[in-house]
Write an enzyme that holds these catalytic residues in place. Structure first.
Site, PDB file in Angstrom:
ATOM      1  N   LYS A 122     -47.757 -50.965 -72.886  1.00 17.71           N
ATOM      2  CA  LYS A 122     -49.239 -51.369 -72.592  1.00 17.71           C
ATOM      3  C   LYS A 122     -49.657 -52.418 -73.900  1.00 17.71           C
ATOM      4  O   LYS A 122     -49.588 -51.789 -75.144  1.00 17.71           O
ATOM      5  CB  LYS A 122     -50.132 -50.440 -72.717  1.00 17.71           C
ATOM      6  CG  LYS A 122     -51.557 -50.410 -72.064  1.00 17.71           C
ATOM      7  CD  LYS A 122     -52.458 -49.268 -71.836  1.00 17.71           C
ATOM      8  CE  LYS A 122     -53.945 -49.617 -71.477  1.00 17.71           C
ATOM      9  NZ  LYS A 122     -54.622 -48.457 -71.341  1.00 17.71           N
ATOM     10  N   ASP A 227     -64.246 -42.969 -67.711  1.00 20.00           N
ATOM     11  CA  ASP A 227     -63.582 -43.708 -66.967  1.00 20.00           C
ATOM     12  C   ASP A 227     -62.884 -43.177 -65.900  1.00 20.00           C
ATOM     13  O   ASP A 227     -61.868 -43.738 -65.642  1.00 20.00           O
ATOM     14  CB  ASP A 227     -63.023 -45.028 -67.642  1.00 20.00           C
ATOM     15  CG  ASP A 227     -62.952 -46.364 -67.005  1.00 20.00           C
ATOM     16  OD1 ASP A 227     -63.750 -46.378 -65.813  1.00 20.00           O
ATOM     17  OD2 ASP A 227     -62.171 -47.175 -67.177  1.00 20.00           O
TER      18      ASP A 227
END
Length: 422
Positions: A122, A227
């Site tokens: 990532k 989130d």
């Protein structure tokens, strides 16, 4: 299309990486690194440094600026090359694969390690046009402090790696973190589908229950995801859930913790109602259903856990430790008293009998020393009341500290008109 082309990486020499590292080091205190400073840090002669920096600029690893002075700055591609080169030296990476994900803050690629196992990397890319309010929506920097997007991306990657490592160690369904360098995080590849791309579930109620339990379990460790939605949840064929994306997590002591908790619950509840037609009868409540059992937010210094809260927490811990030590000493003394003073009990009983006899003789003379007897009782009562007052003061101090800590751990949310999105 992938925005990371590593073909040029295999043909770069050591001097090129030396110059690229010199630009990175110069950007610690320069927004634009002067060319003489690059030559000085790299240790190369002027001709060599100039040749390599022009080659790096051609491959878009650095960007050239001629005003207000001749200078260069590191690009995200050059930052990618530095991180990937470091990880390949460590043995974490051996080959790059395809791009499997893109978001407002990062890009995700598949990679293989030296053993041939497929993992993912990532790359954090803060500063995109779709999400340029990160400096106000994240607490990476102190107030009135500024930094480059490269540095903010590095902070985001380190924060995500620390959260992921702690949660994986506690048995949470998250990817296994493998390595981190600069703005890149290498983790295990989770075999599942993004919940947003799933059109039908065999047991939507079961999956919904798992998600609600996961939210409450995170809160019991002092963390809120902030989130928790269909874009950060992976579900495999066996309907096992995996949670991803952690840089925005906050502590349950955050002033708006209840708002963020309810927002996570409502995001999942609304999605299941619209996509699968599942309507939940009841959902978790932050005040009634959340019970702090661990202090993982303290260990990770999550957003919302302030230095003042940490001082109060340490005071509370020390007070409890002192109370436990005193209680242990009292227990030991109570256990030792019968064995050491068995003979003293008979003497004490004889003294009490003699005192009672003398008190009876005085009362027979007309109660002349009734005041003395009552005076002795008054002295004992005063000593007992003083001890009780000291114990009461200790209890009051302990209760005040516990109430202060409880307010820090579960502060009522601040009422705001439009809370900033995280």
């Amino acid at each position: 299309m992938p925005n990371l082309d590593v073909k040029a990486l295999r043909y770069m020499c050591a001097d090129e990486f030396r110059v690229l590292t010199a630009v990175e080091m110069g950007m610690k205190n320069h927004e634009l690194v002067p060319t003489p400073l690059i030559e000085s840090i790299s240790g190369l002669k002027r001709g060599g440094a100039f040749k390599y920096v022009k080659l790096l600029c051609k491959n878009k690893l650095v960007a050239h600026q001629s005003k207000p002075y001749d200078s260069y700055r590191l690009t995200f591609k050059g930052y990618d090359y530095l991180a990937i080169k470091t990880m390949s030296k460590r043995g974490t990476l051996a080959s790059m694969g395809i791009q499997i994900g893109v978001g407002k803050e990062s890009d995700i690629f598949t990679v293989c390690n030296q053993e041939g196992d497929e993992v993912c990397i990532k790359l954090h890319r803060l500063g995109r046009n779709c999400f340029r309010t990160v400096k106000t929506n994240r607490d990476y920097l102190r107030p009135n402090q500024s930094a480059s997007w490269l540095y903010l991306s590095r902070l985001s990657a380190l924060k995500e790696y620390s959260f992921m490592s702690a949660l994986h160690a506690k048995g949470f369904p998250v990817p296994q973190p493998l390595d981190v360098n600069r703005h890149c995080v290498v983790m295990s590849l989770s075999m599942g589908f993004q919940l947003n791309s799933i059109q039908e579930l065999r047991h939507p109620g079961k999956v919904f229950g798992k998600l609600m339990q996961l939210i409450c379990r995170l809160a019991s460790y002092g963390l809120i995801h902030c989130d928790f939605n269909e874009f950060n949840l992976l579900v495999d064929d066996e309907e096992h859930v995996t949670l991803i994306d952690f840089p925005q997590m906050v502590s349950t002591s955050h002033p708006n913790a209840e708002y963020y908790f309810d927002r996570d619950v409502e995001c999942v509840r609304t999605f299941f109602r619209r996509r699968f037609g599942f309507v939940a009868d009841a959902v978790p409540n932050f005040t009634a259903d959340v019970k702090r059992e661990h202090n993982l937010d303290v260990d990770l210094a999550a957003s919302g856990w302030t230095s003042a809260a940490n001082l109060d927490f340490e005071r509370l811990q020390s007070l409890y430790a002192d109370g436990a030590a005193e209680a242990a000493d009292d227990d030991v003394a109570a256990d030792d008293a019968p064995a050491d003073g068995a003979e003293g009990l008979d003497d004490e009983e004889e003294e009490q009998a003699g005192a009672a006899q003398r008190a009876g003789e005085v009362d027979g003379r007309g109660g002349e020393s009734g005041g003395c007897g009552s005076g002795g009782l008054v002295v004992l009562a005063e000593e007992g009341s003083g001890a009780r007052e000291e114990a009461a003061d200790d209890d009051v101090a302990l209760r005040e500290l516990e109430e202060s800590a409880s307010r820090l751990w579960s502060t009522a949310p601040i009422v705001i008109s439009s809370p900033s999105e995280i």
